[in-house]
Motif scaffolding. Sequence first.
Motif, PDB file in Angstrom:
ATOM      1  N   GLU A   1      11.694 -12.070   3.662  1.00 42.58           N
ATOM      2  CA  GLU A   1      12.032 -11.042   2.680  1.00 42.58           C
ATOM      3  C   GLU A   1      10.784 -10.564   1.959  1.00 42.58           C
ATOM      4  OE1 GLU A   1      13.231 -13.642  -1.272  1.00 42.58           O
ATOM      5  OE2 GLU A   1      14.854 -12.886   0.011  1.00 42.58           O
ATOM      6  N   TYR A   2      10.887  -9.348   1.491  1.00 45.26           N
ATOM      7  CA  TYR A   2       9.820  -8.709   0.726  1.00 45.26           C
ATOM      8  C   TYR A   2      10.450  -8.269  -0.586  1.00 45.26           C
ATOM      9  CZ  TYR A   2       6.531  -4.941  -0.593  1.00 45.26           C
ATOM     10  OH  TYR A   2       5.654  -4.120  -1.267  1.00 45.26           O
ATOM     11  N   VAL A   3      10.076  -8.917  -1.669  1.00 39.36           N
ATOM     12  CA  VAL A   3      10.610  -8.591  -2.990  1.00 39.36           C
ATOM     13  C   VAL A   3       9.425  -8.395  -3.927  1.00 39.36           C
ATOM     14  CG1 VAL A   3      12.089  -9.291  -4.900  1.00 39.36           C
ATOM     15  CG2 VAL A   3      12.685  -9.960  -2.562  1.00 39.36           C
ATOM     16  N   ARG A   4       9.312  -7.215  -4.486  1.00 38.25           N
ATOM     17  CA  ARG A   4       8.145  -6.897  -5.309  1.00 38.25           C
ATOM     18  C   ARG A   4       8.543  -6.018  -6.493  1.00 38.25           C
ATOM     19  NH1 ARG A   4       5.734  -9.735  -1.968  1.00 38.25           N
ATOM     20  NH2 ARG A   4       3.732  -9.279  -0.937  1.00 38.25           N
ATOM     21  N   THR A   5       7.763  -6.114  -7.555  1.00 34.96           N
ATOM     22  CA  THR A   5       7.840  -5.145  -8.636  1.00 34.96           C
ATOM     23  C   THR A   5       6.447  -4.562  -8.842  1.00 34.96           C
ATOM     24  OG1 THR A   5       7.358  -6.783 -10.359  1.00 34.96           O
ATOM     25  CG2 THR A   5       9.685  -6.399  -9.814  1.00 34.96           C
ATOM     26  N   PHE A   6       6.420  -3.315  -9.269  1.00 31.09           N
ATOM     27  CA  PHE A   6       5.163  -2.608  -9.504  1.00 31.09           C
ATOM     28  C   PHE A   6       5.295  -1.817 -10.795  1.00 31.09           C
ATOM     29  CE2 PHE A   6       5.868  -2.998  -4.987  1.00 31.09           C
ATOM     30  CZ  PHE A   6       4.634  -3.355  -4.446  1.00 31.09           C
ATOM     31  N   GLY A   7       4.214  -1.688 -11.526  1.00 26.84           N
ATOM     32  CA  GLY A   7       4.191  -0.812 -12.679  1.00 26.84           C
ATOM     33  C   GLY A   7       4.881  -1.374 -13.908  1.00 26.84           C
ATOM     34  N   VAL A   8       5.244  -0.461 -14.805  1.00 25.10           N
ATOM     35  CA  VAL A   8       5.746  -0.862 -16.115  1.00 25.10           C
ATOM     36  C   VAL A   8       7.210  -0.493 -16.322  1.00 25.10           C
ATOM     37  CG1 VAL A   8       3.451  -0.689 -17.141  1.00 25.10           C
ATOM     38  CG2 VAL A   8       4.991   1.293 -17.231  1.00 25.10           C
ATOM     39  N   ALA A   9       7.878  -1.313 -17.125  1.00 26.84           N
ATOM     40  CA  ALA A   9       9.265  -1.061 -17.512  1.00 26.84           C
ATOM     41  C   ALA A   9       9.338  -0.273 -18.809  1.00 26.84           C
ATOM     42  CB  ALA A   9      10.006  -2.379 -17.673  1.00 26.84           C
ATOM     43  N   ASP A  10       8.235  -0.246 -19.539  1.00 22.00           N
ATOM     44  CA  ASP A  10       8.187   0.438 -20.837  1.00 22.00           C
ATOM     45  C   ASP A  10       6.794   1.026 -21.006  1.00 22.00           C
ATOM     46  OD1 ASP A  10       8.069   1.210 -23.510  1.00 22.00           O
ATOM     47  OD2 ASP A  10       9.235  -0.494 -24.219  1.00 22.00           O
ATOM     48  N   LYS A  11       6.690   2.339 -20.979  1.00 23.55           N
ATOM     49  CA  LYS A  11       5.374   2.972 -21.090  1.00 23.55           C
ATOM     50  C   LYS A  11       4.757   2.777 -22.465  1.00 23.55           C
ATOM     51  CE  LYS A  11       6.414   7.198 -19.588  1.00 23.55           C
ATOM     52  NZ  LYS A  11       6.185   8.583 -19.046  1.00 23.55           N
TER      53      LYS A  11
ATOM     54  N   GLU B   1       0.825  -1.201   0.000  1.00 25.49           N
ATOM     55  CA  GLU B   1       0.000   0.000   0.000  1.00 25.49           C
ATOM     56  C   GLU B   1       0.862   1.255   0.000  1.00 25.49           C
ATOM     57  OE1 GLU B   1      -3.545   2.120   2.675  1.00 25.49           O
ATOM     58  OE2 GLU B   1      -2.778   0.129   3.214  1.00 25.49           O
ATOM     59  N   ALA B   2       1.926   1.241   0.811  1.00 30.30           N
ATOM     60  CA  ALA B   2       2.797   2.409   0.905  1.00 30.30           C
ATOM     61  C   ALA B   2       3.529   2.667  -0.407  1.00 30.30           C
ATOM     62  CB  ALA B   2       3.809   2.208   2.040  1.00 30.30           C
ATOM     63  N   VAL B   3       4.025   1.597  -1.032  1.00 25.12           N
ATOM     64  CA  VAL B   3       4.739   1.745  -2.299  1.00 25.12           C
ATOM     65  C   VAL B   3       3.791   2.249  -3.387  1.00 25.12           C
ATOM     66  CG1 VAL B   3       5.969   0.520  -4.129  1.00 25.12           C
ATOM     67  CG2 VAL B   3       6.512   0.038  -1.736  1.00 25.12           C
ATOM     68  N   LYS B   4       2.615   1.679  -3.449  1.00 26.11           N
ATOM     69  CA  LYS B   4       1.649   2.089  -4.474  1.00 26.11           C
ATOM     70  C   LYS B   4       1.232   3.545  -4.289  1.00 26.11           C
ATOM     71  CE  LYS B   4      -0.280  -2.536  -5.246  1.00 26.11           C
ATOM     72  NZ  LYS B   4      -1.457  -3.407  -5.020  1.00 26.11           N
ATOM     73  N   LYS B   5       1.152   4.002  -3.039  1.00 28.31           N
ATOM     74  CA  LYS B   5       0.775   5.390  -2.786  1.00 28.31           C
ATOM     75  C   LYS B   5       1.840   6.336  -3.321  1.00 28.31           C
ATOM     76  CE  LYS B   5      -0.501   8.643   0.871  1.00 28.31           C
ATOM     77  NZ  LYS B   5      -0.665   8.862   2.327  1.00 28.31           N
ATOM     78  N   VAL B   6       3.122   6.027  -3.042  1.00 24.68           N
ATOM     79  CA  VAL B   6       4.201   6.876  -3.561  1.00 24.68           C
ATOM     80  C   VAL B   6       4.208   6.844  -5.083  1.00 24.68           C
ATOM     81  CG1 VAL B   6       6.698   7.193  -3.692  1.00 24.68           C
ATOM     82  CG2 VAL B   6       5.628   6.628  -1.492  1.00 24.68           C
ATOM     83  N   MET B   7       4.043   5.665  -5.647  1.00 20.97           N
ATOM     84  CA  MET B   7       4.001   5.556  -7.119  1.00 20.97           C
ATOM     85  C   MET B   7       2.947   6.455  -7.723  1.00 20.97           C
ATOM     86  SD  MET B   7       4.447   1.622  -8.321  1.00 20.97           S
ATOM     87  CE  MET B   7       4.487   2.110 -10.045  1.00 20.97           C
ATOM     88  N   ALA B   8       1.756   6.408  -7.145  1.00 20.90           N
ATOM     89  CA  ALA B   8       0.646   7.197  -7.684  1.00 20.90           C
ATOM     90  C   ALA B   8       0.893   8.690  -7.527  1.00 20.90           C
ATOM     91  CB  ALA B   8      -0.650   6.797  -6.992  1.00 20.90           C
ATOM     92  N   GLU B   9       1.349   9.096  -6.344  1.00 19.47           N
ATOM     93  CA  GLU B   9       1.558  10.519  -6.092  1.00 19.47           C
ATOM     94  C   GLU B   9       2.693  11.083  -6.940  1.00 19.47           C
ATOM     95  OE1 GLU B   9       2.228  10.764  -1.906  1.00 19.47           O
ATOM     96  OE2 GLU B   9       0.072  10.829  -1.419  1.00 19.47           O
ATOM     97  N   ALA B  10       3.797  10.330  -7.028  1.00 18.83           N
ATOM     98  CA  ALA B  10       4.972  10.819  -7.744  1.00 18.83           C
ATOM     99  C   ALA B  10       4.963  10.432  -9.221  1.00 18.83           C
ATOM    100  CB  ALA B  10       6.242  10.290  -7.071  1.00 18.83           C
TER     101      ALA B  10
END
Length: 403
Positions: A87-97, A62-71
């Motif tokens: 461990e917590y290992v995650r990817t979010f969003g796109v590598a190529d718009k 939730e915290a990561v997604k919030k920063v992603m959306a705001e920034a």
Amino acid sequence: MTARLRRTAVGVAAAALIAVPLGSGAVHASDVAPPDPSPSVSVSASDEFPLLTPAVAAQLDEAVKKVMAEARVPGVMVALSAPGKGEYVRTFGVADKATGAPMATDMNMRIGSVTKTFTVTALLQLVDDGKVGLDDPIGKYVDGVPNGDRITLRQLAEMRSGLFNYSADEDFYKALTSDPERSFTPQELLAYAFEHPVLFEPGTKFLYCNTNLILLGLVVEKASGAELADYINREVVAEAGLKHTLFPAGAEFPSPHAHGYTDQTASGKTEDATNWNPSWGWAAGAMISDLADLRSWAKTLATGTLLTPATQAQRLKVIPALPGAGYGLGIFNVHGWIGHNGSLPGYEALTVYLPQPQATLVVMLNTDIDFQGSEPSTLFGEAITKIVTPDHVFSLPAQPVGH
């Protein structure tokens, strides 16, 4: 030139974490005169680190997604771990718009000023080999440096030289943004810096400055007899057991890699900076790595396994640099988190280690566009550490860039 470009050369840690000019880091560095030479970074007695349970992971998501959306960050990868805690290992969003391809953990990324940690490690290896001395004047190795008879290698690594930051030079900014795929030599970069008067007496203030690292890169070359890229790839990267970390010879960018997006452009509009030539960052910010390697490097860097204990102790002796942060020899200590951040047009990285719980945090993202004056990597670091290490929050106020 934008302040961010100047930040770029900084790197993870206080300043770097903040953001650096187009140099190759990420520090918003201001002139700061430390009150005394002793470390001022406070460390709480409480060093509890939580189990990374599904409930904690959900908070982090939730915290990561919030920063992603705001920034408005296109894509980000995060790795957080500590022995016995999971461990917590995650990817979010796109590598190529353009294609919508998702970010993946095996993607190579440009790491900006995290490069500084490799360059200074190379220098310190040569110190251990007796080939250079930290208190040698830079003039012993490089001719034509203003105050070169009085600025020491130590002061260059501590960001206390007083030299002008070449990446803050308007002519440099125009040259880079008008032809971002061109190649720069170290001598060309120094020429931009040396056109300006020195900013303060050596050792009297802190000012994050890419010029310092260009000079240290030349020292490594002279003392080792090898090209900087070859020396770092052989003696630092390989010795650290890193498999996907590279000091590139030019603009090469191994696949798979994420596309990077910046607004540090001639037009002022957001553009794809994936193929920009990082030679302008050289020893201050040209390197490439991936999530797995930076997770490993964070501990190697903070614990000093490539150096003698005495030299590592000198590296970690930080001097107050920014509020809540001290800077040692090419390394930050931000509220107890040790490492560096990096920012380069299109990319940012944060690579830090918290000694007590032996916790590692790495964040890599494919934009360097500020949000309300803060580096996105810093915002991610702050949001994550507020959850898992509230007594050690990775946070730095944005500072005016000195130039």
